[in-house]
Design a protein around this motif. Structure first.
Motif, mmCIF file in Angstrom:
data_model
loop_
_atom_site.group_PDB
_atom_site.id
_atom_site.type_symbol
_atom_site.label_atom_id
_atom_site.label_comp_id
_atom_site.label_asym_id
_atom_site.label_seq_id
_atom_site.Cartn_x
_atom_site.Cartn_y
_atom_site.Cartn_z
ATOM 1 N N LEU A 141 0.718 -1.226 0.129
ATOM 2 C CA LEU A 141 -0.064 0.024 -0.137
ATOM 3 C C LEU A 141 0.661 1.383 -0.098
ATOM 4 C CD1 LEU A 141 -2.999 1.341 0.153
ATOM 5 C CD2 LEU A 141 -2.554 1.543 2.635
ATOM 6 N N ASP A 174 1.324 6.320 15.517
ATOM 7 C CA ASP A 174 -0.038 5.848 15.143
ATOM 8 C C ASP A 174 -0.950 6.902 14.871
ATOM 9 O OD1 ASP A 174 -1.443 2.880 15.971
ATOM 10 O OD2 ASP A 174 -2.874 4.690 16.369
ATOM 11 N N VAL A 175 -1.799 6.506 13.860
ATOM 12 C CA VAL A 175 -2.849 7.645 13.327
ATOM 13 C C VAL A 175 -3.656 7.667 14.411
ATOM 14 C CG1 VAL A 175 -4.155 8.328 11.383
ATOM 15 C CG2 VAL A 175 -2.382 6.759 10.823
ATOM 16 N N ASP A 176 -4.101 8.821 14.815
ATOM 17 C CA ASP A 176 -5.252 9.026 15.848
ATOM 18 C C ASP A 176 -6.352 8.855 15.264
ATOM 19 O OD1 ASP A 176 -3.303 9.732 17.857
ATOM 20 O OD2 ASP A 176 -3.394 11.674 17.408
ATOM 21 N N LEU A 177 -7.440 7.922 15.916
ATOM 22 C CA LEU A 177 -8.745 7.934 15.536
ATOM 23 C C LEU A 177 -8.982 7.394 14.151
ATOM 24 C CD1 LEU A 177 -9.530 10.660 17.674
ATOM 25 C CD2 LEU A 177 -10.389 8.697 18.436
ATOM 26 N N PHE A 178 -8.329 6.472 13.819
ATOM 27 C CA PHE A 178 -8.287 6.168 12.190
ATOM 28 C C PHE A 178 -9.597 4.999 11.957
ATOM 29 C CE2 PHE A 178 -6.584 4.262 8.405
ATOM 30 C CZ PHE A 178 -6.488 5.601 7.758
ATOM 31 N N LYS A 179 -9.988 4.780 12.883
ATOM 32 C CA LYS A 179 -11.335 3.710 12.528
ATOM 33 C C LYS A 179 -12.450 4.740 12.358
ATOM 34 C CE LYS A 179 -14.255 0.376 14.682
ATOM 35 N NZ LYS A 179 -15.601 1.094 14.076
ATOM 36 N N ALA A 180 -12.447 5.821 13.088
ATOM 37 C CA ALA A 180 -13.628 6.800 12.826
ATOM 38 C C ALA A 180 -13.045 7.562 11.420
ATOM 39 C CB ALA A 180 -13.359 8.130 13.882
ATOM 40 N N HIS A 187 -13.204 3.380 3.339
ATOM 41 C CA HIS A 187 -11.761 2.717 3.628
ATOM 42 C C HIS A 187 -11.034 3.067 2.446
ATOM 43 C CE1 HIS A 187 -9.265 -0.866 4.351
ATOM 44 N NE2 HIS A 187 -9.670 -0.944 5.325
ATOM 45 N N ASP A 191 -7.031 4.206 2.805
ATOM 46 C CA ASP A 191 -5.873 3.965 2.234
ATOM 47 C C ASP A 191 -4.853 5.184 1.568
ATOM 48 O OD1 ASP A 191 -6.542 1.309 2.642
ATOM 49 O OD2 ASP A 191 -6.714 0.890 0.849
ATOM 50 N N LEU A 194 -3.276 6.830 4.487
ATOM 51 C CA LEU A 194 -2.073 6.349 4.735
ATOM 52 C C LEU A 194 -1.068 6.473 3.898
ATOM 53 C CD1 LEU A 194 -3.541 2.798 6.264
ATOM 54 C CD2 LEU A 194 -2.641 4.873 7.532
ATOM 55 N N ARG A 214 6.142 0.397 7.759
ATOM 56 C CA ARG A 214 4.826 0.251 8.275
ATOM 57 C C ARG A 214 4.583 -1.009 9.168
ATOM 58 N NH1 ARG A 214 -0.614 -0.717 4.580
ATOM 59 N NH2 ARG A 214 -1.983 -0.467 6.313
ATOM 60 N N GLY A 217 -1.336 -1.976 10.522
ATOM 61 C CA GLY A 217 -2.403 -1.228 9.917
ATOM 62 C C GLY A 217 -2.064 0.259 9.775
ATOM 63 N N GLU A 218 -2.273 0.969 10.791
ATOM 64 C CA GLU A 218 -1.916 2.448 10.698
ATOM 65 C C GLU A 218 -1.181 3.054 11.907
ATOM 66 O OE1 GLU A 218 -3.553 0.825 13.077
ATOM 67 O OE2 GLU A 218 -4.129 2.533 14.479
ATOM 68 N N LYS A 291 -1.121 7.969 23.918
ATOM 69 C CA LYS A 291 -2.784 7.909 23.458
ATOM 70 C C LYS A 291 -3.720 8.308 24.710
ATOM 71 C CE LYS A 291 -2.706 5.995 19.223
ATOM 72 N NZ LYS A 291 -3.483 6.712 18.063
ATOM 73 N N ARG A 295 -3.799 11.966 22.926
ATOM 74 C CA ARG A 295 -3.318 11.849 21.485
ATOM 75 C C ARG A 295 -2.848 13.218 21.133
ATOM 76 N NH1 ARG A 295 -8.364 9.094 21.912
ATOM 77 N NH2 ARG A 295 -8.585 7.111 21.361
HETATM 78 N N1 LIG Z 1 -8.145 2.204 5.054
HETATM 79 C C1 LIG Z 1 -7.221 1.430 5.947
HETATM 80 N N2 LIG Z 1 -7.613 1.134 7.352
HETATM 81 C C2 LIG Z 1 -6.820 0.466 7.789
HETATM 82 C C3 LIG Z 1 -5.715 -0.236 7.321
HETATM 83 N N3 LIG Z 1 -5.067 -0.884 8.290
HETATM 84 C C4 LIG Z 1 -5.776 -0.540 9.440
HETATM 85 N N4 LIG Z 1 -6.860 0.242 9.147
HETATM 86 C C5 LIG Z 1 -7.750 0.594 10.139
HETATM 87 O O1 LIG Z 1 -7.204 1.419 11.344
HETATM 88 C C6 LIG Z 1 -8.172 1.381 12.132
HETATM 89 C C7 LIG Z 1 -7.439 1.485 13.449
HETATM 90 O O2 LIG Z 1 -8.253 1.490 14.645
HETATM 91 P P1 LIG Z 1 -7.963 1.352 16.263
HETATM 92 O O3 LIG Z 1 -7.102 0.335 16.165
HETATM 93 O O4 LIG Z 1 -9.289 1.267 16.885
HETATM 94 O O5 LIG Z 1 -7.615 2.991 16.542
HETATM 95 P P2 LIG Z 1 -8.026 4.169 16.313
HETATM 96 O O6 LIG Z 1 -9.254 4.327 15.789
HETATM 97 O O7 LIG Z 1 -6.861 4.566 15.293
HETATM 98 O O8 LIG Z 1 -7.861 4.962 17.792
HETATM 99 P P3 LIG Z 1 -6.490 5.382 18.303
HETATM 100 O O9 LIG Z 1 -5.421 4.459 17.878
HETATM 101 O O10 LIG Z 1 -6.922 4.978 19.639
HETATM 102 O O11 LIG Z 1 -6.397 6.748 18.216
HETATM 103 C C8 LIG Z 1 -9.133 0.166 11.968
HETATM 104 O O12 LIG Z 1 -10.284 0.719 11.923
HETATM 105 C C9 LIG Z 1 -8.535 -0.673 10.691
HETATM 106 O O13 LIG Z 1 -9.412 -1.360 9.869
HETATM 107 C C10 LIG Z 1 -5.603 -0.071 6.048
HETATM 108 O O14 LIG Z 1 -4.519 -0.388 5.299
HETATM 109 N N5 LIG Z 1 -6.402 0.840 5.255
#
Ligand SMILES: Nc1nc2c(ncn2[C@@H]2O[C@H](COP(=O)(O)OP(=O)(O)OP(=O)(O)O)[C@@H](O)[C@H]2O)c(=O)[nH]1
Length: 303
Positions: A141, A174-180, A187, A191, A194, A214, A217-218, A291, A295
């Motif tokens: 990626l 680590d990216v903050d609140l990346f799930k959000a 998605h 990508d 990232l 890397r 994930g994030e 964190k 964060r």
């Molecule tokens: N788009 C995308 N998302 C990814 C990838 N790898 C991981 N993620 C997402 O990154 C998110 C990480 O979420 P969490 O581990 O809950 O952490 P967060 O939401 O960043 O919260 P904090 O780390 O506490 O700030 C998940 O939703 C993963 O699906 C990727 O290659 N691409």
């Protein structure tokens, strides 16, 4: 990185043979020449390593077979294919050369088209091996090094730091609140985000011994040889600031209106009985503290 134009190191002491081989091969490949064994060992190990070695068995200082053995035994040069060139047309000699690690054996006087064809074949195989090994250590990626490369690199740097009693630093980001972010923008946008972060981090890590990978994930990680805790913290903050300065919108973040990173820093001068996992765990716990601290900040492990 796989090279555009491959290079051949000719190890040969006779002027006329150097000229003939050089003329034939320089049309397609970059050519380097070593006229004695000692020079050959230095040239084979230089930064721009050859992709193939043509080695004349009869050399003035080190015997060609011995040279072949040394090159094949050396961790740094063992992946370079060696073609032996000799005037000894004996099955036993050929088998001996191949048993020492040579990939091919050419007897003088040789046919030019056959020599060129064999060189091409071995260089093609070398290119394919290089591409496979390149893929195996990169993340598809972001193009950054992957976890496998990181694992090997930190182990090697840890041992070196232990030998030299120098500091080794690790920065985890680590990216903050990346799930959000993914939930809000999708998605695919995640990508792309990232990828932008990876490019930005890479542009801000300049020293040749540093390695950015890397980690998950994030999550990204930087291995920083000979950096102490203070300097590593300065760099970690610079990396976080650079990503924040991209001002990638993050409407779902509770920290800022743009994408931010949290960072964990650890640095140690290793002892012989300490495993490298100690440094990784320390950086990880500093990241966890960042964190917890809200964060968008850098925390340092103080053991
Ligand atoms: N788009 C995308 N998302 C990814 C990838 N790898 C991981 N993620 C997402 O990154 C998110 C990480 O979420 P969490 O581990 O809950 O952490 P967060 O939401 O960043 O919260 P904090 O780390 O506490 O700030 C998940 O939703 C993963 O699906 C990727 O290659 N691409």
């Amino acid at each position: 990185m796989v090279k555009e134009k491959q290079s051949v190191l000719i190890i040969e002491d006779e002027e006329v043979n150097i000229r003939v081989l050089g003329q034939i091969l320089s049309r397609e490949f970059n050519i380097d020449v070593a006229t004695c064994g000692r020079d050959a060992l230095v040239r084979a190990e230089q930064d721009e390593m050859p992709d193939l070695i043509l080695l004349d068995v009869t050399m003035p200082d080190i015997d060609g077979y011995e040279l072949c053995r040394q090159l094949s035994d050396n961790e740094k040069t063992r992946h370079i294919p060696i073609i032996l060139i000799t005037s000894e047309d004996q099955e036993k000699q050929e088998a001996y050369g191949l048993s020492l690690g040579a990939v091919d054996y050419i007897v003088k006087p040789f046919s030019v088209p056959v020599l060129v064809a064999r060189v091409r074949t071995h260089l093609q195989l070398k290119r394919q091996r290089d591409m496979l090994s390149d893929l195996s250590v990169h993340d598809s990626l972001t193009g950054l090094y992957n976890r496998r490369k990181f694992d090997g690199y930190i182990e090697a740097e840890w041992r070196r730091a232990c030998r030299n009693q120098t500091s080794l630093a690790l920065v985890m980001l680590d990216v903050d609140l990346f799930k959000a972010y993914n939930d809000h923008y999708g998605h695919m946008a995640g990508d792309r985000c990232l990828q932008r972060i990876a490019d930005c981090l890479l542009a801000n890590i300049q020293r040749s011994g540093d390695l950015l990978a890397r980690y998950g994930g994030e999550e990204f990680v930087a291995v920083l040889p000979e950096l102490d805790r203070h300097d590593a913290t300065v760099l970690a903050q610079k990396l976080c600031d650079a990503v924040a300065a991209l001002t990638v919108p993050h409407a779902a973040s509770t920290v800022a209106d743009h994408v931010t990173l949290s960072g964990g820093v650890a640095a140690m001068v290793p002892d012989i009985d300490m495993p490298s996992s100690q440094l990784i765990e320390a950086a990880d716990s500093a990241l966890y503290a960042a964190k917890k601290a809200g964060r968008d900040c850098v925390q340092v492990y103080v053991g």
